[in-house]
Design a protein around this motif. Structure first.
Motif, PDB file in Angstrom:
ATOM      1  N   ARG A  95       0.832  -1.211   0.000  1.00  0.00           N
ATOM      2  CA  ARG A  95       0.000   0.000   0.000  1.00  0.00           C
ATOM      3  C   ARG A  95       0.862   1.255   0.000  1.00  0.00           C
ATOM      4  NH1 ARG A  95      -2.795  -3.073   3.853  1.00  0.00           N
ATOM      5  NH2 ARG A  95      -1.834  -1.915   5.563  1.00  0.00           N
ATOM      6  N   ASP A  96       1.891   1.250   0.841  1.00  0.00           N
ATOM      7  CA  ASP A  96       2.776   2.401   0.961  1.00  0.00           C
ATOM      8  C   ASP A  96       4.040   1.947   1.680  1.00  0.00           C
ATOM      9  OD1 ASP A  96       1.958   2.156   3.660  1.00  0.00           O
ATOM     10  OD2 ASP A  96       0.333   3.596   3.357  1.00  0.00           O
ATOM     11  N   GLU A  97       4.958   2.880   1.944  1.00  0.00           N
ATOM     12  CA  GLU A  97       6.212   2.527   2.611  1.00  0.00           C
ATOM     13  C   GLU A  97       5.983   2.014   4.030  1.00  0.00           C
ATOM     14  OE1 GLU A  97       9.324   5.342   2.508  1.00  0.00           O
ATOM     15  OE2 GLU A  97       9.375   5.492   0.323  1.00  0.00           O
ATOM     16  N   GLU A  98       4.965   2.572   4.698  1.00  0.00           N
ATOM     17  CA  GLU A  98       4.674   2.127   6.064  1.00  0.00           C
ATOM     18  C   GLU A  98       4.260   0.655   6.075  1.00  0.00           C
ATOM     19  OE1 GLU A  98       1.791   3.265   9.877  1.00  0.00           O
ATOM     20  OE2 GLU A  98       1.576   4.314   7.959  1.00  0.00           O
ATOM     21  N   SER A 101      18.714   3.806   1.490  1.00  0.00           N
ATOM     22  CA  SER A 101      18.024   3.508   0.237  1.00  0.00           C
ATOM     23  C   SER A 101      17.189   4.707  -0.188  1.00  0.00           C
ATOM     24  CB  SER A 101      17.117   2.283   0.416  1.00  0.00           C
ATOM     25  OG  SER A 101      16.269   2.142  -0.700  1.00  0.00           O
ATOM     26  N   LEU A 102      17.373   5.139  -1.430  1.00  0.00           N
ATOM     27  CA  LEU A 102      16.661   6.318  -1.933  1.00  0.00           C
ATOM     28  C   LEU A 102      15.359   5.958  -2.645  1.00  0.00           C
ATOM     29  CD1 LEU A 102      19.669   8.384  -3.355  1.00  0.00           C
ATOM     30  CD2 LEU A 102      18.721   8.355  -1.042  1.00  0.00           C
ATOM     31  N   VAL A 103      15.062   4.651  -2.752  1.00  0.00           N
ATOM     32  CA  VAL A 103      13.826   4.229  -3.425  1.00  0.00           C
ATOM     33  C   VAL A 103      12.818   3.682  -2.424  1.00  0.00           C
ATOM     34  CG1 VAL A 103      14.996   3.732  -5.592  1.00  0.00           C
ATOM     35  CG2 VAL A 103      14.736   1.906  -3.898  1.00  0.00           C
ATOM     36  N   GLY A 104      13.062   3.921  -1.144  1.00  0.00           N
ATOM     37  CA  GLY A 104      12.211   3.364  -0.106  1.00  0.00           C
ATOM     38  C   GLY A 104      12.816   2.086   0.441  1.00  0.00           C
ATOM     39  N   PRO A 105      12.134   1.421   1.356  1.00  0.00           N
ATOM     40  CA  PRO A 105      12.657   0.168   1.914  1.00  0.00           C
ATOM     41  C   PRO A 105      12.863  -0.886   0.825  1.00  0.00           C
ATOM     42  CG  PRO A 105      10.806   0.995   3.202  1.00  0.00           C
ATOM     43  CD  PRO A 105      10.847   1.813   1.959  1.00  0.00           C
ATOM     44  N   VAL A 106      13.990  -1.578   0.881  1.00  0.00           N
ATOM     45  CA  VAL A 106      14.307  -2.628  -0.094  1.00  0.00           C
ATOM     46  C   VAL A 106      14.469  -3.945   0.656  1.00  0.00           C
ATOM     47  CG1 VAL A 106      15.976  -3.448  -1.801  1.00  0.00           C
ATOM     48  CG2 VAL A 106      15.416  -1.015  -1.678  1.00  0.00           C
ATOM     49  N   LEU A 107      13.747  -4.957   0.195  1.00  0.00           N
ATOM     50  CA  LEU A 107      13.745  -6.269   0.843  1.00  0.00           C
ATOM     51  C   LEU A 107      14.123  -7.327  -0.180  1.00  0.00           C
ATOM     52  CD1 LEU A 107      12.959  -8.104   3.317  1.00  0.00           C
ATOM     53  CD2 LEU A 107      10.643  -8.148   2.358  1.00  0.00           C
ATOM     54  N   THR A 108      15.079  -8.174   0.162  1.00  0.00           N
ATOM     55  CA  THR A 108      15.495  -9.266  -0.722  1.00  0.00           C
ATOM     56  C   THR A 108      15.429 -10.580   0.045  1.00  0.00           C
ATOM     57  OG1 THR A 108      17.041  -7.739  -1.788  1.00  0.00           O
ATOM     58  CG2 THR A 108      17.272 -10.072  -2.305  1.00  0.00           C
ATOM     59  N   ILE A 109      14.699 -11.536  -0.505  1.00  0.00           N
ATOM     60  CA  ILE A 109      14.567 -12.851   0.120  1.00  0.00           C
ATOM     61  C   ILE A 109      15.107 -13.902  -0.840  1.00  0.00           C
ATOM     62  CG2 ILE A 109      12.977 -14.585   1.056  1.00  0.00           C
ATOM     63  CD1 ILE A 109      11.064 -12.343   1.776  1.00  0.00           C
ATOM     64  N   ARG A 110      16.148 -14.602  -0.406  1.00  0.00           N
ATOM     65  CA  ARG A 110      16.664 -15.740  -1.180  1.00  0.00           C
ATOM     66  C   ARG A 110      16.124 -17.003  -0.547  1.00  0.00           C
ATOM     67  NH1 ARG A 110      22.869 -16.315  -2.901  1.00  0.00           N
ATOM     68  NH2 ARG A 110      22.128 -14.673  -4.286  1.00  0.00           N
ATOM     69  N   LYS A 111      15.191 -17.622  -1.245  1.00  0.00           N
ATOM     70  CA  LYS A 111      14.485 -18.754  -0.663  1.00  0.00           C
ATOM     71  C   LYS A 111      15.376 -19.980  -0.566  1.00  0.00           C
ATOM     72  CE  LYS A 111      10.267 -19.342  -2.179  1.00  0.00           C
ATOM     73  NZ  LYS A 111       9.157 -19.406  -3.144  1.00  0.00           N
ATOM     74  N   PHE A 112      15.104 -20.749   0.453  1.00  0.00           N
ATOM     75  CA  PHE A 112      15.889 -21.933   0.785  1.00  0.00           C
ATOM     76  C   PHE A 112      15.088 -23.157   0.380  1.00  0.00           C
ATOM     77  CE2 PHE A 112      17.643 -25.021   3.869  1.00  0.00           C
ATOM     78  CZ  PHE A 112      18.982 -24.877   3.578  1.00  0.00           C
ATOM     79  N   GLY A 113      15.602 -23.916  -0.591  1.00  0.00           N
ATOM     80  CA  GLY A 113      14.873 -25.084  -1.060  1.00  0.00           C
ATOM     81  C   GLY A 113      14.720 -26.128   0.030  1.00  0.00           C
ATOM     82  N   LYS A 114      13.496 -26.609   0.203  1.00  0.00           N
ATOM     83  CA  LYS A 114      13.257 -27.641   1.223  1.00  0.00           C
ATOM     84  C   LYS A 114      13.942 -28.946   0.838  1.00  0.00           C
ATOM     85  CE  LYS A 114       8.878 -25.710   2.894  1.00  0.00           C
ATOM     86  NZ  LYS A 114       9.043 -24.429   2.194  1.00  0.00           N
ATOM     87  N   LYS A 115      14.059 -29.193  -0.470  1.00  0.00           N
ATOM     88  CA  LYS A 115      14.767 -30.378  -0.949  1.00  0.00           C
ATOM     89  C   LYS A 115      15.968 -29.908  -1.744  1.00  0.00           C
ATOM     90  CE  LYS A 115      10.696 -33.402  -1.263  1.00  0.00           C
ATOM     91  NZ  LYS A 115       9.861 -34.236  -2.174  1.00  0.00           N
ATOM     92  N   PRO A 116      17.181 -30.180  -1.255  1.00  0.00           N
ATOM     93  CA  PRO A 116      18.365 -29.718  -1.980  1.00  0.00           C
ATOM     94  C   PRO A 116      18.453 -30.358  -3.357  1.00  0.00           C
ATOM     95  CG  PRO A 116      18.969 -31.229  -0.201  1.00  0.00           C
ATOM     96  CD  PRO A 116      17.518 -30.922  -0.030  1.00  0.00           C
ATOM     97  N   ILE A 117      18.975 -29.593  -4.310  1.00  0.00           N
ATOM     98  CA  ILE A 117      19.149 -30.094  -5.666  1.00  0.00           C
ATOM     99  C   ILE A 117      20.212 -31.195  -5.655  1.00  0.00           C
ATOM    100  CG2 ILE A 117      19.981 -29.462  -7.970  1.00  0.00           C
ATOM    101  CD1 ILE A 117      18.637 -26.788  -7.622  1.00  0.00           C
ATOM    102  N   THR A 118      19.928 -32.268  -6.353  1.00  0.00           N
ATOM    103  CA  THR A 118      20.820 -33.430  -6.364  1.00  0.00           C
ATOM    104  C   THR A 118      21.746 -33.383  -7.575  1.00  0.00           C
ATOM    105  OG1 THR A 118      19.272 -34.772  -7.653  1.00  0.00           O
ATOM    106  CG2 THR A 118      19.021 -34.797  -5.249  1.00  0.00           C
ATOM    107  N   ALA A 119      22.736 -34.268  -7.563  1.00  0.00           N
ATOM    108  CA  ALA A 119      23.672 -34.356  -8.679  1.00  0.00           C
ATOM    109  C   ALA A 119      22.953 -34.737  -9.968  1.00  0.00           C
ATOM    110  CB  ALA A 119      24.760 -35.381  -8.353  1.00  0.00           C
TER     111      ALA A 119
END
Length: 453
Positions: free
Chosen positions: A142-145, A187-205
């Protein structure tokens, strides 16, 4: 059917559609040609939200039970005074619940297994990474808040805080996903959020082979290198798949070895039984109590490890890691940011100098050349695919220069196929690595056909 069942049903539906185009992607495509409309229920949702918070304040109860909150939200949305059409009530209720208990507008992105990263650039621009490509969604705060409330909820759940006095935070969610937030005035563009998701099942060979990230010969050679106790550095850029490859390589460590993993945020997933996982700790509000990667590496040497795995070396801990590799802890693994094997060596030298030890450059290079056996270069290409672009052996010193030789390389001339993927091939250079004797000496068989050009 209650709201809980409907939301669970929605999550299952998202999982079932993991291979298809999601509604978010379709909306993002439309957003390029038409203006995004305002939420028609924005005022109603604010009223319901305020009413629920007032009710909680008056009762003095903090509701943490999700099912109870589902019911409160569901009951409020279905009250006639808010005049929400029945067809939209489930959607409004889910959005309200996400605002109160979840991650707001990005909750559906967090739950969708298609997306590996979520990037919020201020309240109006939310990007996702899907199959290595960045895509703009039509979702927004909705907004920065509103965005700040979600950021505060995320970081407070893991015992961290973010404000003007401390405008940056790096944390790990309960599921292992990494979160970074940076807010104004930095940050001059407002709050910046970065989420690097963690795979529940690791990638296999096997999945790496299916993705075309490497060839069977390369994989078998890397397996022999891990079992043969070579010290390996996985290098590459951000998001190139270094940690994924580190997980695959570490899976080849024998079960009867004691493994100590050291990370800023625990991402390495080991299936072996004898594993000790250590995680660095940032300073508290008073600026005290920090435990660095270097502290943990030093401590790990006193824990009788057979292998040390450092999630990433990026500073002064590099010197301790190299010394560990040179003092009987063969078979150690780590990653670092670098664009090529030669850059990796230069970066390791620079990071050793960051330790404050005034060592001659020749001595540092001697340390690097004797400690590191193999550099595996991982890259994310412009078509979104992730590939091992080279496997390079560190041979030793020639004068003042660290000598290296490529064992496998990935070659492409820049052409793309009908699907937009690069046309390229993996190639063995024909060089027989000097490290084969060390591998054989540790009882691991070698296949000479791996290196046939």
């Amino acid at each position: 059917m209650g709201l809980l069942d409907r939301i669970d049903g929605q999550k299952k539906l998202q999982t079932q559609k993991a291979e298809s185009i999601s509604e978010v992607e379709e909306a993002a495509a439309k957003a390029e040609t038409e203006e995004i409309k305002e939420d028609p229920y924005l005022d109603v949702k604010r009223k319901i939200h305020s009413a629920i918070i007032d009710e909680m304040n008056k009762s003095g109860k903090v509701i943490t039970d999700r099912e109870q909150m589902y019911k409160i939200v569901d009951d409020r949305v279905n009250e006639d005074e808010f005049m929400i059409p029945r067809i939209d009530r489930v959607k409004v209720a889910i959005e309200l619940f996400n605002d109160i208990m979840g991650y707001g507008p990005i909750e559906e992105l967090v739950q969708n297994p298609n997306y590996s990263e979520i990037m919020v650039n201020g309240p109006d621009k939310i990007y996702v990474e899907d199959k290595g490509k960045l895509k703009l969604t039509d979702l927004k705060f909705r907004d920065e808040e509103h965005l700040m409330n979600i950021i505060n909820r995320i970081v407070s759940n893991v015992g961290r805080h973010v404000d003007e006095a401390s405008p940056m935070v790096d944390a790990r969610l309960s599921d292992g996903s990494r979160v970074n937030a940076i807010i104004p005035p930095l940050s001059l563009v407002g709050p910046v959020l970065t989420i690097r998701k963690f795979g529940k099942k690791p990638i296999t060979a096997q999945q790496l082979l299916q993705f075309g990230s490497l060839t069977p010969n390369m994989l078998q050679f890397l397996e022999a290198c891990v079992k043969g106790k070579l010290n390996i550095v996985v290098a590459g850029g951000t998001g190139s798949g270094k940690t994924t490859l580190l997980n695959v390589l570490s899976s080849y460590i024998p079960e009867d070895e004691r493994i100590v993993t050291i990370e800023d945020a625990a991402e390495v997933q080991l299936k072996q039984e004898h594993v000790i996982t250590l995680e660095a700790r940032p300073a508290n509000l008073e600026g005290k109590g920090a435990v660095t990667i270097r502290n943990l590496v030093k401590n790990a040497l006193r824990m009788r490890p057979d292998r040390i795995i450092v999630g990433e070396v990026r500073s002064e801990e590099t010197l301790d890691m190299l010394q560990a590799m040179n003092t009987g802890h063969d078979g150690s693994l780590t990653t670092t940011h670098a664009n090529s094997p030669r850059d990796t060596v230069s970066r390791l030298e620079t990071m050793v100098l960051m330790s404050g030890m005034e060592l001659p450059l020749k001595a540092i290079r001697d340390q690097v050349s004797s400690a590191i056996d193999l550099i595996v270069q991982q890259s994310r290409l412009r078509d979104g695919t992730r590939k091992i672009t080279s496997i390079t052996e560190v041979v030793g010193m020639e004068g003042d220069v660290v000598s290296m030789q490529d064992i496998f390389v990935y070659e492409t001339d820049g052409r793309v196929d009908a699907s937009g993927k690069f046309i390229g091939k993996f190639r063995a250079t024909g060089v027989r690595p000097n490290c084969l004797e060390k591998i054989r000496g540790n009882g691991v068989a070698i296949n000479n056909e791996w290196f046939a050009d």
